[in-house]
Design a protein around this motif. Structure first.
Motif, mmCIF file in Angstrom:
data_model
loop_
_atom_site.group_PDB
_atom_site.id
_atom_site.type_symbol
_atom_site.label_atom_id
_atom_site.label_comp_id
_atom_site.label_asym_id
_atom_site.label_seq_id
_atom_site.Cartn_x
_atom_site.Cartn_y
_atom_site.Cartn_z
ATOM 1 N N HIS A 160 3.446 5.842 6.288
ATOM 2 C CA HIS A 160 2.739 4.315 6.766
ATOM 3 C C HIS A 160 3.946 3.946 7.281
ATOM 4 N N ASN B 132 0.876 -1.554 0.464
ATOM 5 C CA ASN B 132 -0.132 0.344 0.092
ATOM 6 C C ASN B 132 0.861 1.170 0.015
ATOM 7 N N SER B 133 2.107 1.184 0.645
ATOM 8 C CA SER B 133 3.351 2.321 0.641
ATOM 9 C C SER B 133 3.385 2.432 -0.651
ATOM 10 N N ASP B 134 3.782 1.482 -1.251
ATOM 11 C CA ASP B 134 4.391 1.722 -3.138
ATOM 12 C C ASP B 134 2.913 2.100 -3.841
ATOM 13 N N ARG B 135 1.420 1.545 -3.355
ATOM 14 C CA ARG B 135 0.799 2.434 -4.434
ATOM 15 C C ARG B 135 0.414 3.257 -4.651
ATOM 16 N N THR B 136 0.522 4.037 -3.639
ATOM 17 C CA THR B 136 0.257 5.450 -2.534
ATOM 18 C C THR B 136 1.253 6.254 -2.350
ATOM 19 N N ASN B 137 2.458 5.849 -3.078
ATOM 20 C CA ASN B 137 3.619 6.788 -2.706
ATOM 21 C C ASN B 137 3.922 7.725 -1.407
ATOM 22 N N ALA B 138 3.135 7.043 -0.376
ATOM 23 C CA ALA B 138 3.066 7.590 0.982
ATOM 24 C C ALA B 138 4.025 6.479 2.001
ATOM 25 N N HIS B 139 5.087 6.380 1.341
ATOM 26 C CA HIS B 139 5.813 5.927 2.812
ATOM 27 C C HIS B 139 6.015 5.775 3.831
#
Length: 200
Positions: A76, A66-73
């Motif tokens: 997360h 999910n962090s890769d999908r949303t680019n919100a590492h």
């Protein structure tokens, strides 16, 4: 690279998480046994100790995906560490096997989820030429947590140890909040990493 503050912030952040993971994983069976009052067999303790790790498996996969999908590492990582902090505090107040296993499971979800996206986040701070050295420096410092974590819970009472580890994670959260990609060079690194990911 030793003069780069981001290296040391990343190392401190990972050290906090690494210390907590190893401290918890080494002592889970003993922690459960300490609350069982001899009513739980070693086999039952083994099964109960397995629950937090089983929950950690989907946590690694989901948070990483999910962090890769949303680019919100970063967000997360923050959420995962806050979950782990809550779990550790809950462990400190638990007085039954059920509550302890529940809190350990919550803690494990946060800690294993954190490990699922940290390395992806760390790559945004390096180029292809600096990544090997930078990642090695961060890992080398954080590896000390493999000694510090088990030592903390082995030296003090489990309740105190839980609060110490939760405090260490709070330091990790503060450190993460201080990490920012602001300069033009940082933006170029992000673009370079994104291009490499898209090519894969």
């Amino acid at each position: 690279m030793l003069k780069d503050s981001k290296i040391w912030k990343l190392a401190l952040f990972y050290f906090a998480g690494y210390t907590s993971i190893y401290g918890l994983s080494f002592w889970i069976p003993t922690i459960i046994k300490s609350l069982s009052e001899n009513a739980t067999t070693n086999l039952e303790i083994g099964w109960l100790a397995m629950i937090p790790s089983l929950v950690g498996i989907p946590a690694v996969m989901f948070v990483g995906w999910n962090s890769d999908r949303t680019n919100a590492h970063k967000s997360h990582l923050l959420v995962c560490l806050m979950i782990a902090v809550i779990g550790f505090i809950g462990c400190g107040f638990s007085d039954s096997v059920f509550m302890m296993v529940l809190m350990l499971t919550i803690t494990s979800f946060g800690l294993y989820g954190f490990s699922g996206c940290f390395f992806a986040y760390m790559t945004f701070f390096f180029t292809e030429s600096t990544a090997p050295v930078g990642i090695a420096l961060v890992n080398s410092f954080a590896a000390l947590g493999g000694f510090v974590g088990p030592m903390i819970l082995g030296t003090v009472a489990f309740t105190q140890g839980m609060f110490i580890l939760s405090g260490l994670l709070v330091i990790g959260v503060i450190t993460l909040l201080s990490l920012k990609l602001t300069s033009a060079s940082d933006e170029n690194i992000v673009k370079e990493v994104e291009v490499n990911i898209n090519q894969l």
